[in-house]
Scaffold this motif. Structure first.
Motif, PDB file in Angstrom:
ATOM      1  N   GLU A  63       0.834  -1.200   0.000  1.00 48.75           N
ATOM      2  CA  GLU A  63       0.000   0.000   0.000  1.00 48.75           C
ATOM      3  C   GLU A  63       0.874   1.258   0.000  1.00 48.75           C
ATOM      4  O   GLU A  63       0.525   2.257  -0.623  1.00 48.75           O
ATOM      5  N   ALA A  64       2.027   1.183   0.662  1.00 50.14           N
ATOM      6  CA  ALA A  64       2.946   2.327   0.698  1.00 50.14           C
ATOM      7  C   ALA A  64       3.486   2.625  -0.706  1.00 50.14           C
ATOM      8  O   ALA A  64       3.587   3.792  -1.099  1.00 50.14           O
ATOM      9  N   GLU A  65       3.831   1.585  -1.455  1.00 48.79           N
ATOM     10  CA  GLU A  65       4.308   1.778  -2.836  1.00 48.79           C
ATOM     11  C   GLU A  65       3.196   2.388  -3.688  1.00 48.79           C
ATOM     12  O   GLU A  65       3.455   3.272  -4.510  1.00 48.79           O
ATOM     13  N   PHE A  66       1.969   1.904  -3.505  1.00 44.75           N
ATOM     14  CA  PHE A  66       0.830   2.456  -4.228  1.00 44.75           C
ATOM     15  C   PHE A  66       0.675   3.936  -3.911  1.00 44.75           C
ATOM     16  O   PHE A  66       0.516   4.756  -4.814  1.00 44.75           O
ATOM     17  N   ASP A  67       0.733   4.278  -2.630  1.00 47.39           N
ATOM     18  CA  ASP A  67       0.608   5.682  -2.209  1.00 47.39           C
ATOM     19  C   ASP A  67       1.686   6.552  -2.847  1.00 47.39           C
ATOM     20  O   ASP A  67       1.411   7.673  -3.273  1.00 47.39           O
ATOM     21  N   ASP A  68       2.923   6.035  -2.924  1.00 48.84           N
ATOM     22  CA  ASP A  68       4.018   6.791  -3.533  1.00 48.84           C
ATOM     23  C   ASP A  68       3.770   7.048  -5.018  1.00 48.84           C
ATOM     24  O   ASP A  68       3.970   8.152  -5.512  1.00 48.84           O
ATOM     25  N   VAL A  69       3.355   6.020  -5.743  1.00 45.23           N
ATOM     26  CA  VAL A  69       3.092   6.164  -7.177  1.00 45.23           C
ATOM     27  C   VAL A  69       1.951   7.147  -7.414  1.00 45.23           C
ATOM     28  O   VAL A  69       2.043   8.037  -8.261  1.00 45.23           O
ATOM     29  N   VAL A  70       0.889   6.995  -6.648  1.00 51.37           N
ATOM     30  CA  VAL A  70      -0.283   7.863  -6.802  1.00 51.37           C
ATOM     31  C   VAL A  70       0.088   9.313  -6.502  1.00 51.37           C
ATOM     32  O   VAL A  70      -0.293  10.221  -7.240  1.00 51.37           O
ATOM     33  N   ALA A  71       0.854   9.531  -5.443  1.00 49.86           N
ATOM     34  CA  ALA A  71       1.268  10.890  -5.081  1.00 49.86           C
ATOM     35  C   ALA A  71       2.164  11.493  -6.160  1.00 49.86           C
ATOM     36  O   ALA A  71       2.058  12.687  -6.471  1.00 49.86           O
ATOM     37  N   LYS A  72       3.038  10.671  -6.733  1.00 50.77           N
ATOM     38  CA  LYS A  72       3.935  11.143  -7.794  1.00 50.77           C
ATOM     39  C   LYS A  72       3.137  11.672  -8.991  1.00 50.77           C
ATOM     40  O   LYS A  72       3.543  12.621  -9.649  1.00 50.77           O
ATOM     41  N   TRP A  73       2.002  11.052  -9.263  1.00 50.80           N
ATOM     42  CA  TRP A  73       1.152  11.463 -10.382  1.00 50.80           C
ATOM     43  C   TRP A  73       0.156  12.551  -9.990  1.00 50.80           C
ATOM     44  O   TRP A  73      -0.649  12.992 -10.807  1.00 50.80           O
ATOM     45  N   GLY A  74       0.166  12.950  -8.717  1.00 50.43           N
ATOM     46  CA  GLY A  74      -0.673  14.058  -8.271  1.00 50.43           C
ATOM     47  C   GLY A  74      -2.060  13.680  -7.783  1.00 50.43           C
ATOM     48  O   GLY A  74      -2.958  14.515  -7.762  1.00 50.43           O
ATOM     49  N   TYR A  75      -2.236  12.431  -7.382  1.00 54.61           N
ATOM     50  CA  TYR A  75      -3.533  11.972  -6.895  1.00 54.61           C
ATOM     51  C   TYR A  75      -3.413  11.595  -5.424  1.00 54.61           C
ATOM     52  O   TYR A  75      -2.320  11.348  -4.918  1.00 54.61           O
ATOM     53  N   SER A  76      -4.549  11.511  -4.749  1.00 54.08           N
ATOM     54  CA  SER A  76      -4.560  11.148  -3.334  1.00 54.08           C
ATOM     55  C   SER A  76      -5.782  10.288  -3.051  1.00 54.08           C
ATOM     56  O   SER A  76      -6.913  10.781  -3.013  1.00 54.08           O
ATOM     57  N   CYS A  77      -5.547   8.968  -2.900  1.00 56.80           N
ATOM     58  CA  CYS A  77      -6.645   8.052  -2.587  1.00 56.80           C
ATOM     59  C   CYS A  77      -6.077   6.764  -2.024  1.00 56.80           C
ATOM     60  O   CYS A  77      -4.892   6.465  -2.192  1.00 56.80           O
ATOM     61  N   SER A  78      -6.925   6.001  -1.368  1.00 55.16           N
ATOM     62  CA  SER A  78      -6.508   4.707  -0.833  1.00 55.16           C
ATOM     63  C   SER A  78      -6.648   3.641  -1.925  1.00 55.16           C
ATOM     64  O   SER A  78      -7.294   3.860  -2.952  1.00 55.16           O
ATOM     65  N   VAL A  79      -6.057   2.492  -1.665  1.00 55.26           N
ATOM     66  CA  VAL A  79      -6.154   1.380  -2.609  1.00 55.26           C
ATOM     67  C   VAL A  79      -7.615   0.962  -2.774  1.00 55.26           C
ATOM     68  O   VAL A  79      -8.081   0.729  -3.886  1.00 55.26           O
ATOM     69  N   ALA A  80      -8.356   0.893  -1.669  1.00 54.69           N
ATOM     70  CA  ALA A  80      -9.766   0.476  -1.714  1.00 54.69           C
ATOM     71  C   ALA A  80     -10.599   1.462  -2.539  1.00 54.69           C
ATOM     72  O   ALA A  80     -11.437   1.045  -3.349  1.00 54.69           O
ATOM     73  N   GLU A  81     -10.357   2.748  -2.338  1.00 57.27           N
ATOM     74  CA  GLU A  81     -11.087   3.758  -3.112  1.00 57.27           C
ATOM     75  C   GLU A  81     -10.756   3.647  -4.596  1.00 57.27           C
ATOM     76  O   GLU A  81     -11.638   3.727  -5.449  1.00 57.27           O
ATOM     77  N   PHE A  82      -9.460   3.439  -4.894  1.00 60.89           N
ATOM     78  CA  PHE A  82      -9.053   3.304  -6.293  1.00 60.89           C
ATOM     79  C   PHE A  82      -9.692   2.076  -6.931  1.00 60.89           C
ATOM     80  O   PHE A  82     -10.195   2.147  -8.055  1.00 60.89           O
ATOM     81  N   MET A  83      -9.678   0.953  -6.233  1.00 58.25           N
ATOM     82  CA  MET A  83     -10.240  -0.279  -6.802  1.00 58.25           C
ATOM     83  C   MET A  83     -11.733  -0.114  -7.085  1.00 58.25           C
ATOM     84  O   MET A  83     -12.218  -0.551  -8.130  1.00 58.25           O
ATOM     85  N   ALA A  84     -12.460   0.517  -6.187  1.00 58.99           N
ATOM     86  CA  ALA A  84     -13.889   0.745  -6.403  1.00 58.99           C
ATOM     87  C   ALA A  84     -14.109   1.675  -7.597  1.00 58.99           C
ATOM     88  O   ALA A  84     -14.961   1.418  -8.454  1.00 58.99           O
ATOM     89  N   ALA A  85     -13.319   2.735  -7.669  1.00 61.03           N
ATOM     90  CA  ALA A  85     -13.450   3.684  -8.783  1.00 61.03           C
ATOM     91  C   ALA A  85     -13.034   3.046 -10.103  1.00 61.03           C
ATOM     92  O   ALA A  85     -13.638   3.304 -11.147  1.00 61.03           O
ATOM     93  N   PHE A  86     -12.023   2.179 -10.069  1.00 65.77           N
ATOM     94  CA  PHE A  86     -11.547   1.520 -11.289  1.00 65.77           C
ATOM     95  C   PHE A  86     -12.611   0.570 -11.832  1.00 65.77           C
ATOM     96  O   PHE A  86     -12.872   0.529 -13.033  1.00 65.77           O
TER      97      PHE A  86
END
Length: 89
Positions: free
Chosen positions: A29-52
């Motif tokens: 989850e920490a790696e996911f957070d780093d990648v997401v932040a690098k691209w300028g987004y802010s969300c949890s893995v669960a939120e991303f999976m639901a949105a995806f």
């Protein structure tokens, strides 16, 4: 606000192969957070999976996917009925 960010990220992932690969390569989850932040987004893995999943459901079906789902067969150039004759010895 993070659900809106998750929806925006999901839409971006569907169109950006580089981002998709980076997210797929995350193992924690920490790696996911780093990648997401690098691209300028802010969300949890669960939120991303639901949105995806939501974003994928809204995607139109491609012609190739539709052909596979239809289960039919197309024989180009054949315009007569197929007749099978049994062979009796």
């Amino acid at each position: 606000m993070s659900i809106d960010s998750a929806r925006a990220l999901a839409a971006k992932v569907l169109t950006d192969e580089v981002l998709e690969k980076q997210i797929q390569d995350t193992k924690t989850e920490a790696e996911f957070d780093d990648v997401v932040a690098k691209w300028g987004y802010s969300c949890s893995v669960a939120e991303f999976m639901a949105a995806f999943k939501e974003a994928q459901a809204k995607q139109p079906i491609s012609d190739e996917e539709l052909d596979h789902a239809a289960g039919g067969i197309t024989l180009v150039g054949i315009d007569y009925p197929f007749v099978m004759t049994p062979i009796v010895p």
